[in-house]
Design an enzyme around this catalytic site. Sequence first.
Site, short mmCIF file in Angstrom:
data_model
loop_
_atom_site.label_atom_id
_atom_site.label_comp_id
_atom_site.label_asym_id
_atom_site.label_seq_id
_atom_site.Cartn_x
_atom_site.Cartn_y
_atom_site.Cartn_z
N GLY A 46 -6.83 5.30 -4.30
CA GLY A 46 -7.90 4.75 -3.47
C GLY A 46 -7.47 3.51 -2.73
O GLY A 46 -7.78 3.34 -1.54
N CYS A 47 -6.76 2.63 -3.40
CA CYS A 47 -6.33 1.38 -2.77
C CYS A 47 -5.29 1.63 -1.69
O CYS A 47 -5.26 0.94 -0.67
CB CYS A 47 -5.80 0.40 -3.83
N THR A 48 -4.45 2.64 -1.89
CA THR A 48 -3.48 3.01 -0.87
C THR A 48 -4.20 3.57 0.35
O THR A 48 -3.89 3.19 1.49
CB THR A 48 -2.46 4.02 -1.43
#
Length: 158
Positions: A46-48
């Site tokens: 998700g953060c990527t």
Amino acid sequence: MTTRLSPTDLAPEFSLPVAGGGTISSADLSGKRAIVYFYPAASTPGCTTQACDFRDSLASLQGAGFTVVGISPDPVSKLESFVTSEHLTFPLASDEDKSVATAFGAYGEKKLYGKVVTGIIRSTFVIDAEGRIELAQYNVRATGHVAKLRRDLGIDAA
């Protein structure tokens, strides 16, 4: 209960180390409009997705006068790997003690897979040139968030 920021609140002051060396501070953002976003962990799916969306939208955001800064509790060494692997072109800052996230209301209780846990609350803040909160968004979704933010700010994709 975590204190949440609202429009017109003064943005908390901060100074944090960044990937690539040096620091970034609220003073560096003074006189500029900025988008400061908090994410739980570099190099996670998700953060990527979110970081790459900011990277891919950076030209339109900068064209509208915004500086983008990502903040996570990761150590600088992990952020440097993340910047390199994803070709990120905006500052990523390390808030290992979570004091800045706490000041922004981006650290506290949240639901994760149905359980209440304590951690970074994926959040985005738009800060005006005078250092006041223009927009505070908590519990944002990683996927599609940057497109929604651009719509909220009236910024066309570039």
